[in-house]
Design a protein around this motif. Structure first.
Motif, PDB file in Angstrom:
ATOM      1  N   PRO A  75       0.833  -1.207   0.000  1.00  0.00           N
ATOM      2  CA  PRO A  75       0.000   0.000   0.000  1.00  0.00           C
ATOM      3  C   PRO A  75       0.870   1.260   0.000  1.00  0.00           C
ATOM      4  CG  PRO A  75      -0.030  -1.045   2.155  1.00  0.00           C
ATOM      5  CD  PRO A  75       0.723  -1.941   1.244  1.00  0.00           C
ATOM      6  N   PRO A  76       0.315   2.381  -0.460  1.00  0.00           N
ATOM      7  CA  PRO A  76       1.075   3.635  -0.463  1.00  0.00           C
ATOM      8  C   PRO A  76       1.439   4.056   0.965  1.00  0.00           C
ATOM      9  CG  PRO A  76      -1.011   3.880  -1.644  1.00  0.00           C
ATOM     10  CD  PRO A  76      -0.993   2.526  -1.055  1.00  0.00           C
ATOM     11  N   LEU A  77       2.455   4.894   1.089  1.00  0.00           N
ATOM     12  CA  LEU A  77       2.915   5.339   2.414  1.00  0.00           C
ATOM     13  C   LEU A  77       1.812   6.048   3.203  1.00  0.00           C
ATOM     14  CD1 LEU A  77       6.536   6.630   1.689  1.00  0.00           C
ATOM     15  CD2 LEU A  77       5.864   4.601   2.959  1.00  0.00           C
ATOM     16  N   SER A  78       0.932   6.755   2.501  1.00  0.00           N
ATOM     17  CA  SER A  78      -0.131   7.490   3.204  1.00  0.00           C
ATOM     18  C   SER A  78      -1.119   6.549   3.883  1.00  0.00           C
ATOM     19  CB  SER A  78      -0.871   8.406   2.231  1.00  0.00           C
ATOM     20  OG  SER A  78      -1.463   7.622   1.203  1.00  0.00           O
ATOM     21  N   GLN A  79      -1.200   5.305   3.435  1.00  0.00           N
ATOM     22  CA  GLN A  79      -2.134   4.351   4.020  1.00  0.00           C
ATOM     23  C   GLN A  79      -1.459   3.401   5.012  1.00  0.00           C
ATOM     24  OE1 GLN A  79      -4.013   2.327   0.774  1.00  0.00           O
ATOM     25  NE2 GLN A  79      -5.007   4.174  -0.001  1.00  0.00           N
ATOM     26  N   GLN A  80      -0.165   3.511   5.197  1.00  0.00           N
ATOM     27  CA  GLN A  80       0.544   2.640   6.125  1.00  0.00           C
ATOM     28  C   GLN A  80       0.548   3.259   7.519  1.00  0.00           C
ATOM     29  OE1 GLN A  80       4.423   1.622   4.699  1.00  0.00           O
ATOM     30  NE2 GLN A  80       3.662   0.752   2.783  1.00  0.00           N
ATOM     31  N   SER A  81       0.576   2.387   8.526  1.00  0.00           N
ATOM     32  CA  SER A  81       0.533   2.885   9.904  1.00  0.00           C
ATOM     33  C   SER A  81       1.895   3.382  10.370  1.00  0.00           C
ATOM     34  CB  SER A  81       0.039   1.775  10.839  1.00  0.00           C
ATOM     35  OG  SER A  81       0.924   0.678  10.779  1.00  0.00           O
ATOM     36  N   GLN A  82       2.979   2.837   9.854  1.00  0.00           N
ATOM     37  CA  GLN A  82       4.311   3.263  10.269  1.00  0.00           C
ATOM     38  C   GLN A  82       4.865   4.251   9.252  1.00  0.00           C
ATOM     39  OE1 GLN A  82       6.445  -0.397  10.541  1.00  0.00           O
ATOM     40  NE2 GLN A  82       5.715  -0.854  12.606  1.00  0.00           N
ATOM     41  N   LYS A  83       5.499   5.299   9.771  1.00  0.00           N
ATOM     42  CA  LYS A  83       6.090   6.322   8.907  1.00  0.00           C
ATOM     43  C   LYS A  83       7.604   6.139   8.867  1.00  0.00           C
ATOM     44  CE  LYS A  83       2.274   8.600   8.194  1.00  0.00           C
ATOM     45  NZ  LYS A  83       1.645   8.671   6.924  1.00  0.00           N
ATOM     46  N   ILE A  84       8.190   6.531   7.772  1.00  0.00           N
ATOM     47  CA  ILE A  84       9.636   6.524   7.637  1.00  0.00           C
ATOM     48  C   ILE A  84      10.096   7.961   7.833  1.00  0.00           C
ATOM     49  CG2 ILE A  84      11.576   6.100   6.090  1.00  0.00           C
ATOM     50  CD1 ILE A  84       9.832   4.025   4.690  1.00  0.00           C
ATOM     51  N   ALA A  85      11.057   8.177   8.737  1.00  0.00           N
ATOM     52  CA  ALA A  85      11.500   9.545   9.027  1.00  0.00           C
ATOM     53  C   ALA A  85      12.969   9.543   9.402  1.00  0.00           C
ATOM     54  CB  ALA A  85      10.672  10.132  10.149  1.00  0.00           C
ATOM     55  N   PHE A  86      13.600  10.691   9.201  1.00  0.00           N
ATOM     56  CA  PHE A  86      14.965  10.934   9.668  1.00  0.00           C
ATOM     57  C   PHE A  86      14.859  11.872  10.861  1.00  0.00           C
ATOM     58  CE2 PHE A  86      17.236   8.825   6.464  1.00  0.00           C
ATOM     59  CZ  PHE A  86      16.679   9.084   5.233  1.00  0.00           C
ATOM     60  N   GLN A  87      15.644  11.586  11.883  1.00  0.00           N
ATOM     61  CA  GLN A  87      15.645  12.462  13.045  1.00  0.00           C
ATOM     62  C   GLN A  87      17.090  12.842  13.332  1.00  0.00           C
ATOM     63  OE1 GLN A  87      13.819  10.766  16.475  1.00  0.00           O
ATOM     64  NE2 GLN A  87      13.853  12.665  17.613  1.00  0.00           N
ATOM     65  N   SER A  88      17.369  14.130  13.370  1.00  0.00           N
ATOM     66  CA  SER A  88      18.716  14.666  13.586  1.00  0.00           C
ATOM     67  C   SER A  88      19.703  14.051  12.601  1.00  0.00           C
ATOM     68  CB  SER A  88      19.176  14.400  15.027  1.00  0.00           C
ATOM     69  OG  SER A  88      18.307  15.006  15.943  1.00  0.00           O
ATOM     70  N   ALA A  89      19.369  14.089  11.320  1.00  0.00           N
ATOM     71  CA  ALA A  89      20.203  13.476  10.291  1.00  0.00           C
ATOM     72  C   ALA A  89      20.765  14.541   9.364  1.00  0.00           C
ATOM     73  CB  ALA A  89      19.389  12.483   9.485  1.00  0.00           C
ATOM     74  N   THR A  90      21.960  14.277   8.869  1.00  0.00           N
ATOM     75  CA  THR A  90      22.564  15.123   7.846  1.00  0.00           C
ATOM     76  C   THR A  90      22.763  14.257   6.609  1.00  0.00           C
ATOM     77  OG1 THR A  90      23.734  16.383   9.532  1.00  0.00           O
ATOM     78  CG2 THR A  90      24.545  16.565   7.270  1.00  0.00           C
ATOM     79  N   VAL A  91      22.165  14.642   5.505  1.00  0.00           N
ATOM     80  CA  VAL A  91      22.235  13.872   4.275  1.00  0.00           C
ATOM     81  C   VAL A  91      23.001  14.695   3.245  1.00  0.00           C
ATOM     82  CG1 VAL A  91      20.898  12.731   2.474  1.00  0.00           C
ATOM     83  CG2 VAL A  91      20.030  12.798   4.820  1.00  0.00           C
TER      84      VAL A  91
END
Length: 116
Positions: A75-91
């Motif tokens: 399913p698309p990310l908007s319909q998933q319960s878990q989110k993918i995120a960066f916290q205090s990251a430098t890319v």
């Protein structure tokens, strides 16, 4: 390419040895002329055989893929319960430090990364 010669020899062997017929000069020379006329087709015979084998392998691979188990759709990310995120990251992207002159593509971009 030895295909025409090989076919001619096998045909003569089959006629004289296997069937037990008498190979006369008139039969031999007429056969040589006929096989000479078929030279193009006989030269293409090995390549045609290889192409047929490659087609058979391809068909088996396609059949195996088509008969394989179905994959459940993600399913698309908007319909998933878990989110993918960066916290205090430098890319960052790797930079070529050996490059002496800066080109437009080597300069850092001033565009901001979109936030959702």
């Amino acid at each position: 390419n030895g295909s025409p010669i090989l076919v001619t020899l096998v045909a003569f062997w089959h006629f004289a040895v296997y069937r037990g017929e008498r190979l006369t000069p008139s039969i031999a020379f007429t056969s040589i002329i006929v096989f000479n006329e078929m030279k193009f087709a006989l030269n293409a015979l090995p390549e045609t055989f290889i192409n047929m084998l490659q087609s058979l392998v391809s068909l088996r691979r396609i059949e195996k893929y088509m008969n394989g188990a179905e994959v459940t759709p993600v399913p698309p990310l908007s319909q998933q319960s878990q989110k993918i995120a960066f916290q205090s990251a430098t890319v960052t992207w790797p930079q070529d430090r050996l490059q002496k002159t800066a080109t437009a593509s080597a300069l850092p971009s001033a565009a901001a990364t979109p936030k959702h």
